[in-house]
Design an enzyme around this catalytic site. Structure first.
Site, PDB file in Angstrom:
ATOM      1  N   ASP A  71       8.140  -5.349 -10.387  1.00 43.82           N
ATOM      2  CA  ASP A  71       7.499  -6.545  -9.817  1.00 43.82           C
ATOM      3  C   ASP A  71       7.574  -7.748 -10.751  1.00 43.82           C
ATOM      4  O   ASP A  71       7.214  -8.858 -10.352  1.00 43.82           O
ATOM      5  CB  ASP A  71       6.031  -6.248  -9.466  1.00 43.82           C
ATOM      6  CG  ASP A  71       5.914  -5.210  -8.365  1.00 43.82           C
ATOM      7  OD1 ASP A  71       6.916  -4.949  -7.692  1.00 43.82           O
ATOM      8  OD2 ASP A  71       4.817  -4.645  -8.190  1.00 43.82           O
TER       9      ASP A  71
ATOM     10  N   ARG B 172      13.191   0.926   2.092  1.00 39.49           N
ATOM     11  CA  ARG B 172      11.965   1.454   1.470  1.00 39.49           C
ATOM     12  C   ARG B 172      11.454   2.643   2.300  1.00 39.49           C
ATOM     13  O   ARG B 172      10.505   2.522   3.080  1.00 39.49           O
ATOM     14  CB  ARG B 172      10.893   0.359   1.359  1.00 39.49           C
ATOM     15  CG  ARG B 172      11.353  -0.802   0.507  1.00 39.49           C
ATOM     16  CD  ARG B 172      10.350  -1.932   0.479  1.00 39.49           C
ATOM     17  NE  ARG B 172       9.223  -1.678  -0.396  1.00 39.49           N
ATOM     18  CZ  ARG B 172       8.161  -2.479  -0.483  1.00 39.49           C
ATOM     19  NH1 ARG B 172       8.078  -3.557   0.265  1.00 39.49           N
ATOM     20  NH2 ARG B 172       7.178  -2.202  -1.314  1.00 39.49           N
TER      21      ARG B 172
ATOM     22  N   ARG C  44       0.686 -14.329  -0.288  1.00 43.84           N
ATOM     23  CA  ARG C  44       0.338 -12.928  -0.004  1.00 43.84           C
ATOM     24  C   ARG C  44      -0.208 -12.230  -1.241  1.00 43.84           C
ATOM     25  O   ARG C  44      -0.992 -11.284  -1.127  1.00 43.84           O
ATOM     26  CB  ARG C  44       1.594 -12.158   0.470  1.00 43.84           C
ATOM     27  CG  ARG C  44       1.975 -12.433   1.909  1.00 43.84           C
ATOM     28  CD  ARG C  44       3.017 -11.429   2.373  1.00 43.84           C
ATOM     29  NE  ARG C  44       2.787 -10.155   1.747  1.00 43.84           N
ATOM     30  CZ  ARG C  44       3.717  -9.395   1.178  1.00 43.84           C
ATOM     31  NH1 ARG C  44       4.964  -9.766   1.191  1.00 43.84           N
ATOM     32  NH2 ARG C  44       3.393  -8.248   0.624  1.00 43.84           N
TER      33      ARG C  44
ATOM     34  N   LYS D  30      -3.847  -6.758  -6.618  1.00 47.13           N
ATOM     35  CA  LYS D  30      -3.468  -6.584  -5.195  1.00 47.13           C
ATOM     36  C   LYS D  30      -3.110  -5.131  -4.880  1.00 47.13           C
ATOM     37  O   LYS D  30      -3.574  -4.557  -3.898  1.00 47.13           O
ATOM     38  CB  LYS D  30      -2.262  -7.486  -4.875  1.00 47.13           C
ATOM     39  CG  LYS D  30      -1.569  -7.146  -3.563  1.00 47.13           C
ATOM     40  CD  LYS D  30      -0.368  -8.020  -3.294  1.00 47.13           C
ATOM     41  CE  LYS D  30       0.927  -7.535  -3.866  1.00 47.13           C
ATOM     42  NZ  LYS D  30       1.685  -6.545  -3.091  1.00 47.13           N
ATOM     43  N   ASN D  31      -2.272  -4.536  -5.730  1.00 45.40           N
ATOM     44  CA  ASN D  31      -1.741  -3.216  -5.392  1.00 45.40           C
ATOM     45  C   ASN D  31      -2.756  -2.085  -5.593  1.00 45.40           C
ATOM     46  O   ASN D  31      -2.501  -0.950  -5.204  1.00 45.40           O
ATOM     47  CB  ASN D  31      -0.442  -2.955  -6.147  1.00 45.40           C
ATOM     48  CG  ASN D  31       0.681  -3.840  -5.621  1.00 45.40           C
ATOM     49  OD1 ASN D  31       0.555  -4.442  -4.543  1.00 45.40           O
ATOM     50  ND2 ASN D  31       1.770  -3.949  -6.366  1.00 45.40           N
TER      51      ASN D  31
ATOM     52  N   CYS E 209       7.485  -6.772   1.641  1.00 49.72           N
ATOM     53  CA  CYS E 209       8.625  -7.507   1.085  1.00 49.72           C
ATOM     54  C   CYS E 209       9.946  -6.843   1.449  1.00 49.72           C
ATOM     55  O   CYS E 209      10.065  -5.613   1.426  1.00 49.72           O
ATOM     56  CB  CYS E 209       8.510  -7.577  -0.440  1.00 49.72           C
ATOM     57  SG  CYS E 209       7.232  -8.688  -0.986  1.00 49.72           S
TER      58      CYS E 209
HETATM   59  C1  EPZ Z   1       4.491  -0.315  -4.522  1.00 51.05           C
HETATM   60  O1  EPZ Z   1       5.394  -0.185  -3.446  1.00 51.05           O
HETATM   61  C2  EPZ Z   1       4.093  -1.770  -4.543  1.00 51.05           C
HETATM   62  N1  EPZ Z   1       3.518  -2.127  -3.241  1.00 51.05           N
HETATM   63  C3  EPZ Z   1       5.299  -2.631  -4.849  1.00 51.05           C
HETATM   64  O2  EPZ Z   1       4.811  -3.944  -5.039  1.00 51.05           O
HETATM   65  C4  EPZ Z   1       5.987  -2.182  -6.120  1.00 51.05           C
HETATM   66  O3  EPZ Z   1       7.191  -2.901  -6.272  1.00 51.05           O
HETATM   67  C5  EPZ Z   1       6.292  -0.676  -6.072  1.00 51.05           C
HETATM   68  O4  EPZ Z   1       5.077   0.055  -5.767  1.00 51.05           O
HETATM   69  C6  EPZ Z   1       6.844  -0.129  -7.386  1.00 51.05           C
HETATM   70  O5  EPZ Z   1       5.928  -0.336  -8.407  1.00 51.05           O
HETATM   71  C7  EPZ Z   1       2.252  -1.888  -2.975  1.00 51.05           C
HETATM   72  O6  EPZ Z   1       1.510  -1.343  -3.783  1.00 51.05           O
HETATM   73  C8  EPZ Z   1       1.742  -2.307  -1.652  1.00 51.05           C
HETATM   74  P1  EPZ Z   1       7.252   3.149  -4.395  1.00 51.05           P
HETATM   75  P2  EPZ Z   1       5.744   1.257  -2.905  1.00 51.05           P
HETATM   76  O7  EPZ Z   1       6.853   4.104  -3.326  1.00 51.05           O
HETATM   77  O8  EPZ Z   1       4.565   2.137  -3.044  1.00 51.05           O
HETATM   78  C9  EPZ Z   1      11.500   5.042  -3.268  1.00 51.05           C
HETATM   79  C10 EPZ Z   1       4.866  -6.283  -5.009  1.00 51.05           C
HETATM   80  O9  EPZ Z   1       5.672  -7.209  -5.241  1.00 51.05           O
HETATM   81  N2  EPZ Z   1      10.750   5.831  -2.272  1.00 51.05           N
HETATM   82  O10 EPZ Z   1       6.746   3.384  -5.774  1.00 51.05           O
HETATM   83  O11 EPZ Z   1       6.324   1.083  -1.562  1.00 51.05           O
HETATM   84  C11 EPZ Z   1      11.543   3.574  -2.893  1.00 51.05           C
HETATM   85  O12 EPZ Z   1      12.586   3.299  -2.003  1.00 51.05           O
HETATM   86  C12 EPZ Z   1       5.340  -5.026  -4.321  1.00 51.05           C
HETATM   87  O13 EPZ Z   1       3.654  -6.327  -5.277  1.00 51.05           O
HETATM   88  C13 EPZ Z   1      11.399   6.811  -1.557  1.00 51.05           C
HETATM   89  O14 EPZ Z   1      12.600   7.047  -1.696  1.00 51.05           O
HETATM   90  O15 EPZ Z   1       6.864   1.669  -3.939  1.00 51.05           O
HETATM   91  C14 EPZ Z   1      11.694   2.898  -4.227  1.00 51.05           C
HETATM   92  O16 EPZ Z   1      13.036   2.872  -4.582  1.00 51.05           O
HETATM   93  C15 EPZ Z   1       6.637  -5.052  -3.694  1.00 51.05           C
HETATM   94  N3  EPZ Z   1      10.665   7.540  -0.653  1.00 51.05           N
HETATM   95  C16 EPZ Z   1      10.955   3.833  -5.188  1.00 51.05           C
HETATM   96  O17 EPZ Z   1      10.818   5.078  -4.491  1.00 51.05           O
HETATM   97  C17 EPZ Z   1       9.345   7.319  -0.444  1.00 51.05           C
HETATM   98  O18 EPZ Z   1       8.737   8.020   0.391  1.00 51.05           O
HETATM   99  C18 EPZ Z   1       9.578   3.354  -5.595  1.00 51.05           C
HETATM  100  O19 EPZ Z   1       8.825   3.033  -4.428  1.00 51.05           O
HETATM  101  C19 EPZ Z   1       8.701   6.324  -1.190  1.00 51.05           C
HETATM  102  C20 EPZ Z   1       9.428   5.585  -2.092  1.00 51.05           C
END
Ligand code: EPZ
Length: 418
Positions: A305, A122, A397, A22-23, A117
């Site tokens: 995840d 986020r 989803r 998915k991701n 989610c």
């Molecule tokens: C991706 O989310 C995945 N979603 C998430 O999968 C997954 O949990 C996550 O990566 C971590 O592996 C999709 O791919 C659609 P991040 P993403 O940016 O990209 C902080 C699932 O269940 N951050 O790596 O949104 C953030 O708050 C889902 O499949 C900032 O501070 O995650 C978090 O604490 C849910 N500023 C950390 O970084 C930013 O601009 C990691 O977030 C971006 C992120």
């Protein structure tokens, strides 16, 4: 609204085939915009988020079809601008990838603030930092993110937090920029590599994906291609945990075992037997299970995840386990639901202390998000009696036909409409 009803206690046995990731799918579908040509994407998971993205792309003007084997044919040549401000775009997290892709192709995009989610705050500040460094102006106005650039010029971008989404979005925006972009402190997840491979197959010049420094030499144009998406390591990990919690013996097929090293290592620490083959993993678990400590980390650490299903498994172990969630801000909401099933878990901030209770007891519970929902299904598979998991739409989803796959492994599960 659908719910899953599970009669616990069946040991899972047999073989389960893992779907596409998915991701990786969620950025690769909008990335086709960059070519303005026809692409064929194979091995897409047949899940709700992919269907939503298909509808978003069609609403932008793409000719798009998706067959029942997960092959999408998508021609984005007729799309002339990217204004994705409908509710659909606001419903999924991955809609923010339209920003990077459309900035790359049109130097302009308007996309609803992303949903997805509810696992804490986020922010998308690192995405915005990257777009601005490349020369775009970014505004957020009434829930719409608006990006615009005269031209994009490659530069060095250091990410303050390791973010999967920001790393991918900056790659998408940078492939057609002038000159060289370097992303430092980049995320290293397998789907970063998959997206880079897809972009390179369209003619991009990206090196270093999978390490924390990614170098992108901007090219003039990209062309359509045929590409097959990697298997979903989170779905695979969920079935590994489901096999273990039921004391079963399951071959998880169509996986890349190296993507699951942290999960394999942790299951082995619990005395679970994990055997790796070329593209499959066999998991069998003679009880009892040992308690362990787990900390979620960016790849190659233990994935956030899988934190929820893993915590359920630790409820079945003997002794005390400590789970630390260091990636997502608020990913323990499902624990209140697990407590209805008898779990003994204390949460303090980002740490959960889990006292193994041997066996959970079936109850009526509700999925609060995608992985929480999967965790509650895992809990129901091993619990005493009947478990009802409401809000099945969260699970749909991200998990392709989870009820059918589990039924084939011998689980007693059905999906019913409330
Ligand atoms: C991706 O989310 C995945 N979603 C998430 O999968 C997954 O949990 C996550 O990566 C971590 O592996 C999709 O791919 C659609 P991040 P993403 O940016 O990209 C902080 C699932 O269940 N951050 O790596 O949104 C953030 O708050 C889902 O499949 C900032 O501070 O995650 C978090 O604490 C849910 N500023 C950390 O970084 C930013 O601009 C990691 O977030 C971006 C992120």
């Amino acid at each position: 609204m659908d719910k899953f009803i599970i009669e616990g206690g069946a040991k899972l046995k047999g073989k389960v085939n893992v779907s596409g990731f998915k991701n990786a799918a969620l950025p690769i579908i909008p990335a086709t915009l960059l070519a303005g040509d026809k692409c064929i994407i194979e091995n897409l998971p047949l899940i709700k988020d992919v269907n939503i993205y298909k509808e978003i792309m069609a609403s932008l003007g793409a000719d798009v079809s998706l067959d029942d084997k997960g092959t999408m044919e998508i021609d984005t040549s007729k799309i002339k601008e990217c204004i994705a401000t409908s509710d659909l775009a606001g419903r999924i997290r991955g809609s923010y990838y339209l920003l990077g892709a459309a900035l790359g192709r049109f130097k302009e995009a308007e996309v609803s603030y992303p949903g997805g989610c509810n696992i804490g705050n986020r922010p998308i500040d690192q995405h915005i930092k990257g777009f601005e460094a490349l020369g775009a102006k970014v505004d957020i106005d009434h829930g719409i993110i608006k990006c615009k650039a005269e031209k994009l010029i490659g530069t060095k971008i250091y990410l303050d937090v390791v973010s999967v989404g920001a790393t991918i979005n900056i790659m998408l925006a940078a492939v057609l920029a002038e000159g060289k972009t370097v992303i430092e402190n980049a995320a290293k997840e397998p789907h970063i590599v998959d997206v880079a491979n897809f972009l390179n197959a369209m003619g991009a010049d990206i090196r270093g994906a999978g390490t924390d420094v990614i170098r992108i030499n901007g090219v003039e144009e990209l062309k359509g291609c045929t590409y097959s998406i990697i298997p979903d390591q989170i779905e695979a990990g969920t079935y590994m945990i489901a096999a273990a919690i039921t004391g079963g013996d399951v071959i998880i097929d169509n996986v890349i075992p190296t993507h699951l090293e942290s999960v394999t290592a942790k299951l082995k620490e619990m005395d679970i037997i994990v055997e790796e083959y070329g593209d499959s993993i066999r998991v069998s678990a003679p009880n009892p299970l040992k308690s362990i400590n787990v900390k979620t980390l960016p790849h190659p650490g233990f994935p956030t995840d899988l934190q929820q299903p893993m915590s359920v498994l630790l409820s079945h172990a003997e002794g005390t386990s400590i789970v630390t969630e260091s990636v997502s801000e608020s990913r323990f909401k499902y624990i209140d639901e697990l407590k209805r099933m008898g779990a003994n878990i204390k949460v303090d901030g980002r740490t959960a202390v889990i006292e193994g209770i041997g066996k959970l007891s079936g109850a009526k519970v509700s999925a609060t998000d995608l992985r929480a929902g999967a965790a509650l299904i895992v809990a129901g598979l091993a619990a005493d009696g009947t478990t009802e998991v409401e809000n099945a739409q969260h699970i749909d989803r991200g998990y392709e036909k989870i009820d059918n796959k589990l039924l084939n492994l011998g689980a007693k599960i059905k999906k019913v409409q409330e």
